[in-house]
Motif scaffolding. Sequence first.
Motif, PDB file in Angstrom:
ATOM      1  N   VAL A   1     -34.545  41.838 102.509  1.00 32.89           N
ATOM      2  CA  VAL A   1     -35.723  42.672 102.746  1.00 32.89           C
ATOM      3  C   VAL A   1     -35.680  43.964 101.940  1.00 32.89           C
ATOM      4  CG1 VAL A   1     -36.168  41.719 105.032  1.00 32.89           C
ATOM      5  CG2 VAL A   1     -34.681  43.731 104.809  1.00 32.89           C
ATOM      6  N   ALA A   2     -34.498  44.324 101.432  1.00 30.75           N
ATOM      7  CA  ALA A   2     -34.394  45.521 100.598  1.00 30.75           C
ATOM      8  C   ALA A   2     -33.163  45.392  99.706  1.00 30.75           C
ATOM      9  CB  ALA A   2     -34.289  46.780 101.451  1.00 30.75           C
ATOM     10  N   VAL A   3     -33.324  45.810  98.442  1.00 28.20           N
ATOM     11  CA  VAL A   3     -32.203  45.897  97.514  1.00 28.20           C
ATOM     12  C   VAL A   3     -32.412  47.152  96.680  1.00 28.20           C
ATOM     13  CG1 VAL A   3     -33.398  44.267  95.979  1.00 28.20           C
ATOM     14  CG2 VAL A   3     -30.993  44.817  95.581  1.00 28.20           C
ATOM     15  N   ALA A   4     -31.450  48.052  96.735  1.00 29.80           N
ATOM     16  CA  ALA A   4     -31.593  49.338  96.048  1.00 29.80           C
ATOM     17  C   ALA A   4     -30.309  49.663  95.303  1.00 29.80           C
ATOM     18  CB  ALA A   4     -31.916  50.443  97.052  1.00 29.80           C
ATOM     19  N   ASN A   5     -30.474  50.358  94.186  1.00 23.08           N
ATOM     20  CA  ASN A   5     -29.335  50.750  93.368  1.00 23.08           C
ATOM     21  C   ASN A   5     -29.455  52.209  92.968  1.00 23.08           C
ATOM     22  OD1 ASN A   5     -27.728  48.180  92.716  1.00 23.08           O
ATOM     23  ND2 ASN A   5     -29.823  47.543  92.253  1.00 23.08           N
ATOM     24  N   GLY A   6     -28.344  52.812  92.720  1.00 20.46           N
ATOM     25  CA  GLY A   6     -28.321  54.153  92.173  1.00 20.46           C
ATOM     26  C   GLY A   6     -27.483  54.153  90.892  1.00 20.46           C
ATOM     27  N   PRO A   7     -28.069  54.540  89.744  1.00 20.95           N
ATOM     28  CA  PRO A   7     -29.464  54.933  89.568  1.00 20.95           C
ATOM     29  C   PRO A   7     -30.409  53.738  89.695  1.00 20.95           C
ATOM     30  CG  PRO A   7     -28.365  54.806  87.444  1.00 20.95           C
ATOM     31  CD  PRO A   7     -27.293  54.627  88.480  1.00 20.95           C
ATOM     32  N   ALA A   8     -31.649  54.036  90.076  1.00 17.15           N
ATOM     33  CA  ALA A   8     -32.606  52.988  90.427  1.00 17.15           C
ATOM     34  C   ALA A   8     -32.880  52.021  89.276  1.00 17.15           C
ATOM     35  CB  ALA A   8     -33.917  53.613  90.897  1.00 17.15           C
ATOM     36  N   GLY A   9     -32.928  52.513  88.060  1.00 18.53           N
ATOM     37  CA  GLY A   9     -33.256  51.653  86.934  1.00 18.53           C
ATOM     38  C   GLY A   9     -32.055  51.080  86.220  1.00 18.53           C
ATOM     39  N   GLY A  10     -30.851  51.289  86.785  1.00 20.95           N
ATOM     40  CA  GLY A  10     -29.645  50.868  86.096  1.00 20.95           C
ATOM     41  C   GLY A  10     -29.143  49.497  86.511  1.00 20.95           C
ATOM     42  N   PHE A  11     -27.862  49.310  86.313  1.00 18.42           N
ATOM     43  CA  PHE A  11     -27.199  48.043  86.601  1.00 18.42           C
ATOM     44  C   PHE A  11     -27.382  47.667  88.078  1.00 18.42           C
ATOM     45  CE2 PHE A  11     -22.903  46.147  87.774  1.00 18.42           C
ATOM     46  CZ  PHE A  11     -23.235  44.867  87.376  1.00 18.42           C
ATOM     47  N   ASN A  12     -27.649  46.387  88.317  1.00 14.56           N
ATOM     48  CA  ASN A  12     -27.881  45.908  89.673  1.00 14.56           C
ATOM     49  C   ASN A  12     -26.555  45.703  90.413  1.00 14.56           C
ATOM     50  OD1 ASN A  12     -28.873  44.804  92.016  1.00 14.56           O
ATOM     51  ND2 ASN A  12     -29.604  42.918  91.083  1.00 14.56           N
ATOM     52  N   ARG A  13     -25.951  46.820  90.817  1.00 11.89           N
ATOM     53  CA  ARG A  13     -24.678  46.771  91.524  1.00 11.89           C
ATOM     54  C   ARG A  13     -24.778  46.021  92.843  1.00 11.89           C
ATOM     55  NH1 ARG A  13     -25.094  51.185  88.636  1.00 11.89           N
ATOM     56  NH2 ARG A  13     -23.288  51.804  87.391  1.00 11.89           N
ATOM     57  N   ALA A  14     -25.930  46.091  93.459  1.00  7.21           N
ATOM     58  CA  ALA A  14     -26.098  45.469  94.769  1.00  7.21           C
ATOM     59  C   ALA A  14     -25.873  43.962  94.721  1.00  7.21           C
ATOM     60  CB  ALA A  14     -27.503  45.765  95.305  1.00  7.21           C
ATOM     61  N   PHE A  15     -26.286  43.316  93.619  1.00 10.61           N
ATOM     62  CA  PHE A  15     -26.161  41.864  93.487  1.00 10.61           C
ATOM     63  C   PHE A  15     -25.076  41.451  92.497  1.00 10.61           C
ATOM     64  CE2 PHE A  15     -30.151  39.465  95.013  1.00 10.61           C
ATOM     65  CZ  PHE A  15     -30.328  40.334  96.084  1.00 10.61           C
ATOM     66  N   GLN A  16     -24.810  42.291  91.490  1.00  8.12           N
ATOM     67  CA  GLN A  16     -23.926  41.881  90.405  1.00  8.12           C
ATOM     68  C   GLN A  16     -22.653  42.691  90.297  1.00  8.12           C
ATOM     69  OE1 GLN A  16     -26.642  42.068  87.051  1.00  8.12           O
ATOM     70  NE2 GLN A  16     -27.205  39.929  87.298  1.00  8.12           N
ATOM     71  N   GLY A  17     -22.475  43.666  91.171  1.00  5.62           N
ATOM     72  CA  GLY A  17     -21.244  44.438  91.162  1.00  5.62           C
ATOM     73  C   GLY A  17     -20.066  43.603  91.631  1.00  5.62           C
ATOM     74  N   THR A  18     -18.861  44.057  91.305  1.00  5.85           N
ATOM     75  CA  THR A  18     -17.638  43.403  91.789  1.00  5.85           C
ATOM     76  C   THR A  18     -16.713  44.493  92.301  1.00  5.85           C
ATOM     77  OG1 THR A  18     -16.732  43.453  89.537  1.00  5.85           O
ATOM     78  CG2 THR A  18     -17.773  41.407  90.267  1.00  5.85           C
ATOM     79  N   TYR A  19     -16.570  44.557  93.602  1.00  9.44           N
ATOM     80  CA  TYR A  19     -15.807  45.611  94.252  1.00  9.44           C
ATOM     81  C   TYR A  19     -14.828  45.030  95.268  1.00  9.44           C
ATOM     82  CZ  TYR A  19     -19.807  48.584  92.847  1.00  9.44           C
ATOM     83  OH  TYR A  19     -20.797  49.238  92.163  1.00  9.44           O
ATOM     84  N   ALA A  20     -13.678  45.691  95.421  1.00 12.16           N
ATOM     85  CA  ALA A  20     -12.862  45.444  96.605  1.00 12.16           C
ATOM     86  C   ALA A  20     -13.645  45.980  97.807  1.00 12.16           C
ATOM     87  CB  ALA A  20     -11.520  46.148  96.487  1.00 12.16           C
ATOM     88  N   PRO A  21     -13.758  45.209  98.888  1.00 15.85           N
ATOM     89  CA  PRO A  21     -14.607  45.632 100.005  1.00 15.85           C
ATOM     90  C   PRO A  21     -13.957  46.602 100.969  1.00 15.85           C
ATOM     91  CG  PRO A  21     -13.704  43.470 100.452  1.00 15.85           C
ATOM     92  CD  PRO A  21     -13.258  43.837  99.062  1.00 15.85           C
ATOM     93  N   GLY A  22     -12.671  46.905 100.764  1.00 19.76           N
ATOM     94  CA  GLY A  22     -12.009  47.802 101.700  1.00 19.76           C
ATOM     95  C   GLY A  22     -12.053  47.249 103.117  1.00 19.76           C
ATOM     96  N   SER A  23     -12.036  48.138 104.087  1.00 19.93           N
ATOM     97  CA  SER A  23     -11.903  47.707 105.486  1.00 19.93           C
ATOM     98  C   SER A  23     -13.134  47.022 106.049  1.00 19.93           C
ATOM     99  CB  SER A  23     -11.520  48.896 106.363  1.00 19.93           C
ATOM    100  OG  SER A  23     -10.187  49.287 106.104  1.00 19.93           O
ATOM    101  N   THR A  24     -14.257  46.996 105.321  1.00 21.62           N
ATOM    102  CA  THR A  24     -15.375  46.182 105.804  1.00 21.62           C
ATOM    103  C   THR A  24     -14.983  44.701 105.842  1.00 21.62           C
ATOM    104  OG1 THR A  24     -16.348  45.978 103.578  1.00 21.62           O
ATOM    105  CG2 THR A  24     -17.114  47.801 104.962  1.00 21.62           C
ATOM    106  N   TRP A  25     -13.992  44.327 105.028  1.00 18.27           N
ATOM    107  CA  TRP A  25     -13.513  42.942 105.008  1.00 18.27           C
ATOM    108  C   TRP A  25     -12.813  42.572 106.321  1.00 18.27           C
ATOM    109  CZ3 TRP A  25     -14.945  39.090 102.181  1.00 18.27           C
ATOM    110  CH2 TRP A  25     -14.158  37.948 102.048  1.00 18.27           C
ATOM    111  N   LYS A  26     -12.410  43.570 107.104  1.00 15.41           N
ATOM    112  CA  LYS A  26     -11.776  43.292 108.396  1.00 15.41           C
ATOM    113  C   LYS A  26     -12.721  42.559 109.342  1.00 15.41           C
ATOM    114  CE  LYS A  26      -8.635  47.242 108.102  1.00 15.41           C
ATOM    115  NZ  LYS A  26      -8.412  48.648 108.486  1.00 15.41           N
ATOM    116  N   VAL A  27     -14.021  42.620 109.077  1.00 12.97           N
ATOM    117  CA  VAL A  27     -14.959  41.809 109.864  1.00 12.97           C
ATOM    118  C   VAL A  27     -14.601  40.338 109.703  1.00 12.97           C
ATOM    119  CG1 VAL A  27     -17.371  41.096 110.105  1.00 12.97           C
ATOM    120  CG2 VAL A  27     -16.813  43.516 109.738  1.00 12.97           C
ATOM    121  N   LEU A  28     -14.348  39.906 108.470  1.00  7.78           N
ATOM    122  CA  LEU A  28     -14.039  38.503 108.223  1.00  7.78           C
ATOM    123  C   LEU A  28     -12.614  38.158 108.649  1.00  7.78           C
ATOM    124  CD1 LEU A  28     -15.167  36.376 105.240  1.00  7.78           C
ATOM    125  CD2 LEU A  28     -12.806  36.215 106.012  1.00  7.78           C
ATOM    126  N   THR A  29     -11.634  39.005 108.311  1.00 11.98           N
ATOM    127  CA  THR A  29     -10.263  38.681 108.702  1.00 11.98           C
ATOM    128  C   THR A  29     -10.096  38.732 110.217  1.00 11.98           C
ATOM    129  OG1 THR A  29      -9.602  40.975 108.247  1.00 11.98           O
ATOM    130  CG2 THR A  29      -9.211  39.355 106.525  1.00 11.98           C
TER     131      THR A  29
END
Length: 532
Positions: free
Chosen positions: A270-298
């Motif tokens: 329902v929403a996808v936003a990036n900063g900067p708005a006109g730049g690289f689509n980090r929301a869909f194409q970024g690659t990040y370590a998720p940190g402790s949010t991954w504890k939801v899955l583990t």
Amino acid sequence: MTTHRVGRRRRRTAVVVTVAGALVAGAAGWAVVFGPLRPGADGPVVADPEAVRTARAFLASWAAGDLAAAGRLTDSPVTAERTLRNFTAGLEIAKPVLTPGAARADGESGATVPYTAKMPVAGLGTWSYGSKVGVSRTEAGWRVRWEWGLVHPELSEKQKFQLVEEESAELAAVDRDGRAISAADHPSLAAVLGLGGGRPRGEVRVVDRVTGEVRSTAVRFGPAAGAGGGPLRTTIDARAQRAAERALARHTEGRQAGLVALRIDSGEVVAVANGPAGGFNRAFQGTYAPGSTWKVLTSAALLEKGAVTPSTVVDCPKYLTVGKQFHNVETSEIRGATFREDFIHSCNTAFVALRGKLGDGEVTAFAKEYFGIGGREWRTGVGSVDAEVPVPGDETEKAAALFGQGRLRTNPLTMASVTATAVSGTFRQPLLVKGTEQERIETRKLPERVVGQLRALMRDTVTDGSAKVLAGLRGEVGAKTGTAEVTEDGNNNGWLVAYDGEIAVACVVEGAANGSGSAGPVIRDLLAELGR
């Protein structure tokens, strides 16, 4: 590699290259980011320093565009230099960033250094992936073992890469209710969907070297095309999109960031936003370590297995050593903590202590079986990068992966989906463009007991734990914070995932101190506006 361009751009002559590699173009702007050396726990616990230096020197030379120097550090200098140069020319790569990971000893005469690559391709976007550099002792000293997969895991003597590019046509789009949406009102969608047209798009394909048959698509870039020349029909909720873009602009202070919100009951974005708005689509194409949010899955894996319950006592010490010393934020501790307290206060050492409760490949298998990660490609209708949940190479890596570090690679799209799956029990493949043909991804439903426990843990994280930034919101809101190390001495990435009655949302802010203070205000403002 082969490059094709169609559309309104001038057609270029295709160039076929038989091998692939990664970086050429002047030294300015190239970068290698060095991660910490993390020794393994079994066998020789520390890779030979000279071996590690050789691997890192190879990556540094490759990144700097000095491909002759990179080749000389291998056991096959001519082939290595030619391969790297051809890869660069074929895919028009410039200004990549290479990030070495945790070095691991291979017996007494070898070492392996995994790395992640961010390869900007032909002005289309960044291609992110992971591979590894193997090093062996030879009579001439330490040398990189030259292998096809060193450049990319899908490169081999039987297949290569092909770049296909075109320019998008003029494009109109509508939201989930059929109302027109524009780049003027929703700046992030200009890059994500290509509103207005004239934007480049393309893909890197894996093709057979002999027949040219397309085997798979490594990555897609740019906007999708509208079916039958009509407007692009999206799942976007215009109100949520406006709120997400405003919240991101208000709180990220110019830092790079990405956010995805999707419906829990359908997976529709329902929403996808990036900063900067006109730049690289980090929301869909970024690659990040998720940190402790991954504890939801583990946590889901531990709870489903019965390895813990929320009331199980799992001590939370300041430090715990598994090949390297792990610690909590500000070296905090909770003696005699329950698993509930470990989760809501995000205790890393407690999760490290639980590593023996799960098999080496169990989280990888669990992510695929219940969360749809690591199997078939997710197809949203626009270019996206799927998450990577590799089997840990040693105990140190396994410990780090339990709290979202190591070689895990995700993005806000992945983590919004993880959150939705955790609180509903059912994986639903994310979708942005209606009518997109999606492959069926078979998953199992999480037990109701586990779903109830996860919802309670995330709710308690808001009321009593590290996500109190969301405590003033109406209704049942649950969350999990995360702070992911990028390098040992550099800035962190701040994460927060959350859910309310209808949507799951994930946000990452680069160069942040922590998730609660950076991504927290963004999600708070988004959910507050939608709850009015």
